[in-house]
Motif scaffolding. Sequence first.
Motif, PDB file in Angstrom:
ATOM      1  N   ASN A  30      94.252  29.180 -20.622  1.00 39.48           N
ATOM      2  CA  ASN A  30      94.631  28.689 -19.300  1.00 39.48           C
ATOM      3  C   ASN A  30      93.487  28.783 -18.295  1.00 39.48           C
ATOM      4  O   ASN A  30      93.660  28.419 -17.120  1.00 39.48           O
ATOM      5  CB  ASN A  30      95.840  29.459 -18.760  1.00 39.48           C
ATOM      6  N   ASN A  31      92.321  29.278 -18.728  1.00 38.42           N
ATOM      7  CA  ASN A  31      91.183  29.451 -17.819  1.00 38.42           C
ATOM      8  C   ASN A  31      91.610  30.199 -16.565  1.00 38.42           C
ATOM      9  O   ASN A  31      91.308  29.788 -15.430  1.00 38.42           O
ATOM     10  CB  ASN A  31      90.588  28.086 -17.431  1.00 38.42           C
ATOM     11  N   ALA A  32      92.314  31.304 -16.762  1.00 39.16           N
ATOM     12  CA  ALA A  32      92.887  32.000 -15.614  1.00 39.16           C
ATOM     13  C   ALA A  32      92.892  33.509 -15.829  1.00 39.16           C
ATOM     14  O   ALA A  32      92.881  33.995 -16.962  1.00 39.16           O
ATOM     15  CB  ALA A  32      94.313  31.518 -15.365  1.00 39.16           C
ATOM     16  N   THR A  79      99.006  34.309 -10.466  1.00 38.68           N
ATOM     17  CA  THR A  79      97.663  33.876 -10.856  1.00 38.68           C
ATOM     18  C   THR A  79      96.653  34.310  -9.810  1.00 38.68           C
ATOM     19  O   THR A  79      96.871  34.139  -8.607  1.00 38.68           O
ATOM     20  CB  THR A  79      97.616  32.349 -11.027  1.00 38.68           C
ATOM     21  N   VAL A  80      95.548  34.890 -10.269  1.00 34.22           N
ATOM     22  CA  VAL A  80      94.473  35.333  -9.382  1.00 34.22           C
ATOM     23  C   VAL A  80      93.534  34.157  -9.129  1.00 34.22           C
ATOM     24  O   VAL A  80      93.027  33.537 -10.067  1.00 34.22           O
ATOM     25  CB  VAL A  80      93.697  36.505 -10.004  1.00 34.22           C
ATOM     26  N   GLY A  81      93.281  33.852  -7.848  1.00 35.43           N
ATOM     27  CA  GLY A  81      92.447  32.708  -7.525  1.00 35.43           C
ATOM     28  C   GLY A  81      93.179  31.416  -7.824  1.00 35.43           C
ATOM     29  O   GLY A  81      94.405  31.359  -7.876  1.00 35.43           O
ATOM     30  N   LYS A  82      92.426  30.346  -8.043  1.00 38.36           N
ATOM     31  CA  LYS A  82      93.022  29.056  -8.365  1.00 38.36           C
ATOM     32  C   LYS A  82      93.163  28.895  -9.870  1.00 38.36           C
ATOM     33  O   LYS A  82      92.402  29.472 -10.647  1.00 38.36           O
ATOM     34  CB  LYS A  82      92.150  27.920  -7.813  1.00 38.36           C
ATOM     35  N   CYS A  83      94.111  28.068 -10.272  1.00 40.51           N
ATOM     36  CA  CYS A  83      94.293  27.789 -11.698  1.00 40.51           C
ATOM     37  C   CYS A  83      93.501  26.536 -12.065  1.00 40.51           C
ATOM     38  O   CYS A  83      93.467  25.572 -11.313  1.00 40.51           O
ATOM     39  CB  CYS A  83      95.778  27.581 -11.995  1.00 40.51           C
ATOM     40  N   ARG A  84      92.862  26.567 -13.232  1.00 37.97           N
ATOM     41  CA  ARG A  84      92.087  25.415 -13.696  1.00 37.97           C
ATOM     42  C   ARG A  84      92.494  25.107 -15.127  1.00 37.97           C
ATOM     43  O   ARG A  84      91.919  25.584 -16.092  1.00 37.97           O
ATOM     44  CB  ARG A  84      90.586  25.726 -13.631  1.00 37.97           C
ATOM     45  N   LEU A  85      93.536  24.297 -15.288  1.00 34.55           N
ATOM     46  CA  LEU A  85      94.016  23.969 -16.626  1.00 34.55           C
ATOM     47  C   LEU A  85      93.165  22.897 -17.293  1.00 34.55           C
ATOM     48  O   LEU A  85      93.154  22.775 -18.512  1.00 34.55           O
ATOM     49  CB  LEU A  85      95.476  23.492 -16.551  1.00 34.55           C
ATOM     50  N   ASN A  86      92.435  22.124 -16.512  1.00 34.01           N
ATOM     51  CA  ASN A  86      91.621  21.046 -17.042  1.00 34.01           C
ATOM     52  C   ASN A  86      90.218  21.561 -17.361  1.00 34.01           C
ATOM     53  O   ASN A  86      89.485  21.991 -16.484  1.00 34.01           O
ATOM     54  CB  ASN A  86      91.548  19.902 -16.020  1.00 34.01           C
ATOM     55  N   ASP A  87      89.828  21.500 -18.626  1.00 34.01           N
ATOM     56  CA  ASP A  87      88.522  22.012 -19.037  1.00 34.01           C
ATOM     57  C   ASP A  87      87.357  21.238 -18.411  1.00 34.01           C
ATOM     58  O   ASP A  87      86.227  21.711 -18.375  1.00 34.01           O
ATOM     59  CB  ASP A  87      88.388  21.954 -20.559  1.00 34.01           C
ATOM     60  N   ASP A 130      89.251  30.253  -3.622  1.00 27.39           N
ATOM     61  CA  ASP A 130      88.753  28.963  -4.099  1.00 27.39           C
ATOM     62  C   ASP A 130      88.201  29.009  -5.523  1.00 27.39           C
ATOM     63  O   ASP A 130      87.794  27.975  -6.063  1.00 27.39           O
ATOM     64  CB  ASP A 130      87.634  28.465  -3.165  1.00 27.39           C
ATOM     65  N   PHE A 131      88.181  30.198  -6.114  1.00 31.58           N
ATOM     66  CA  PHE A 131      87.496  30.346  -7.406  1.00 31.58           C
ATOM     67  C   PHE A 131      88.410  30.014  -8.584  1.00 31.58           C
ATOM     68  O   PHE A 131      89.584  30.353  -8.592  1.00 31.58           O
ATOM     69  CB  PHE A 131      86.971  31.772  -7.562  1.00 31.58           C
ATOM     70  N   LYS A 132      87.828  29.353  -9.589  1.00 30.30           N
ATOM     71  CA  LYS A 132      88.540  29.040 -10.833  1.00 30.30           C
ATOM     72  C   LYS A 132      87.785  29.661 -12.005  1.00 30.30           C
ATOM     73  O   LYS A 132      86.602  29.384 -12.197  1.00 30.30           O
ATOM     74  CB  LYS A 132      88.650  27.530 -11.010  1.00 30.30           C
ATOM     75  N   PHE A 133      88.463  30.479 -12.769  1.00 25.97           N
ATOM     76  CA  PHE A 133      87.839  31.165 -13.899  1.00 25.97           C
ATOM     77  C   PHE A 133      87.656  30.203 -15.080  1.00 25.97           C
ATOM     78  O   PHE A 133      88.333  29.176 -15.177  1.00 25.97           O
ATOM     79  CB  PHE A 133      88.691  32.356 -14.331  1.00 25.97           C
ATOM     80  N   THR A 134      86.739  30.576 -15.946  1.00 26.54           N
ATOM     81  CA  THR A 134      86.440  29.757 -17.117  1.00 26.54           C
ATOM     82  C   THR A 134      86.497  30.601 -18.386  1.00 26.54           C
ATOM     83  O   THR A 134      85.735  31.562 -18.527  1.00 26.54           O
ATOM     84  CB  THR A 134      85.024  29.148 -17.011  1.00 26.54           C
ATOM     85  N   ARG A 135      87.412  30.292 -19.263  1.00 28.45           N
ATOM     86  CA  ARG A 135      87.520  30.938 -20.569  1.00 28.45           C
ATOM     87  C   ARG A 135      87.315  32.463 -20.509  1.00 28.45           C
ATOM     88  O   ARG A 135      86.432  33.014 -21.184  1.00 28.45           O
ATOM     89  CB  ARG A 135      86.519  30.329 -21.541  1.00 28.45           C
ATOM     90  N   PRO A 136      88.119  33.192 -19.742  1.00 29.23           N
ATOM     91  CA  PRO A 136      87.948  34.650 -19.668  1.00 29.23           C
ATOM     92  C   PRO A 136      88.339  35.329 -20.973  1.00 29.23           C
ATOM     93  O   PRO A 136      89.393  35.033 -21.542  1.00 29.23           O
ATOM     94  CB  PRO A 136      88.888  35.050 -18.532  1.00 29.23           C
ATOM     95  N   GLU A 137      87.473  36.219 -21.455  1.00 26.49           N
ATOM     96  CA  GLU A 137      87.728  36.934 -22.707  1.00 26.49           C
ATOM     97  C   GLU A 137      87.751  38.446 -22.537  1.00 26.49           C
ATOM     98  O   GLU A 137      88.434  39.143 -23.285  1.00 26.49           O
ATOM     99  CB  GLU A 137      86.648  36.592 -23.747  1.00 26.49           C
TER     100      GLU A 137
END
Length: 466
Positions: free
Chosen positions: A224-226, A237-245, A265-272
């Motif tokens: 979910n990049n979140a 959800t922390v920050g903004k959600c970015r479902l679109n890769d 305003d921040f959208k996370f990317t592939r958090p592991e």
Amino acid sequence: MKTFRFLLAVTAIAAGVIACNEDEGNDSSKTEAPVLDYLKPESGGPGDEIRIVGDHFSLKTNENTVKFGDVQATISFAYTDTLIVRVPTGAGNEVSVTVNGKAADKTLSFNYEASWVLTSLTNMSSGLMEGPSTLDKATFRYPMNLCCDEAGNIYVAERCTHTIKKISIENNSVEIFAGKYIGDDEWGGKTHFKDGAALEAEFNSPMDIVYAGNNTFYVADFMNNAVRKIQNGEVSTVGKCRLNDDDWENVQMYENTDFKMSLDDFKFTRPEGLLYDKEKNDLYVASQSHYIVRVDFDANEVELYAGKPFAAGNTAGARQEGQMNAPRGMAFDKDGNLYVANEYGYCISKVDKDHNLTVFAGIPGSAGAKDGSATEAQFNEPNYMVLFENTLLVTDFRNHVIRQVSLEDGSVSTWAGFLEYNDVQDGGLAECRLSWPIGLNYSYDGKQIYMTQGETYEGLRVFKFE
């Protein structure tokens, strides 16, 4: 005819004599009591091999019994004058030997040294579990990293059911804590994202979870990049959600002179990977897109902490110049240096307080199975880690071991398991075996270390010092 009868009689007598002799040889009452001379070494921990030297031992392993105090040892070799045994967990300091029930003439003194011992905490059979279960019957499907709360409960991010599982050792129970069970989409190919009540909320491949106190958890929601927050039974959800890769709109943060932007305003990317700093109320988030950010909740800001976003590599350099390759597990030392496991870079990176990044251990880009100096050792997909005394313990996924990395010089050794040996066996560090280790974290009181395993044998195991 008489001659023939005479020969039969002689044969029968001879057979009887032989049979009597064989019976006498098998009569344990004829066995001499064993004699003990010495044992070597005279000290050791669980799983260590000890040689007992003496006389009148049986060649048959099962006819010898060796005890360390009241705890029986496993005998791996037996000869008339030598027994080789493994020190059992919780061994006493007095070694006794019996052979066919006859006790040795004396006992030998032994110095038992407590050590870490691995035991399986849950059922290790891979499978999907939708409802509540017990520790011995619960099944897991790709458990990732884990955390613990102050009550001793364990929380596991389970990637392939898209849930967070809660384990209570005290209550002998395993249940879904958050997330809606989705058993027909193991690798997150479908979209499932929803905030709300914990058991109605939806995750997509949760990879890591940390506990922030006050019944608050943060989850790395990979597909979910979140980053999600679980607090008092509610998921947000922390920050903004970015479902679109394809949405990279927050890339401008990395062009700012201070490398910061608003969390709103921040959208996370592939958090592991996640690491929470309780003193500062900061959350560190490792992205498979090759960078780490620091979330300052008090200031409501996100800062690029290390790595060059969207550019894989293993090069030294300052912030946005130094490169990593799929960072995952993280740990701080007492001096504020951050260590990072590069899953696909096959090495451990170090980030100092000024954001300068270097390769600390392992050969960048070279997968392998080798202990040795910092520049010679090899990893094969290092995953998560914890700070252990003056070393790092790192799960080395494809090597089926936990590696120990010295903070003094970066040298690497195998702490638990056997390199490239895929199996499950409980016991001391010298004898236990692991299978696809992934998650690693301390119990809340710091007295135990929990580990998750994925793929072939899936579940939760625990290292105890005893």
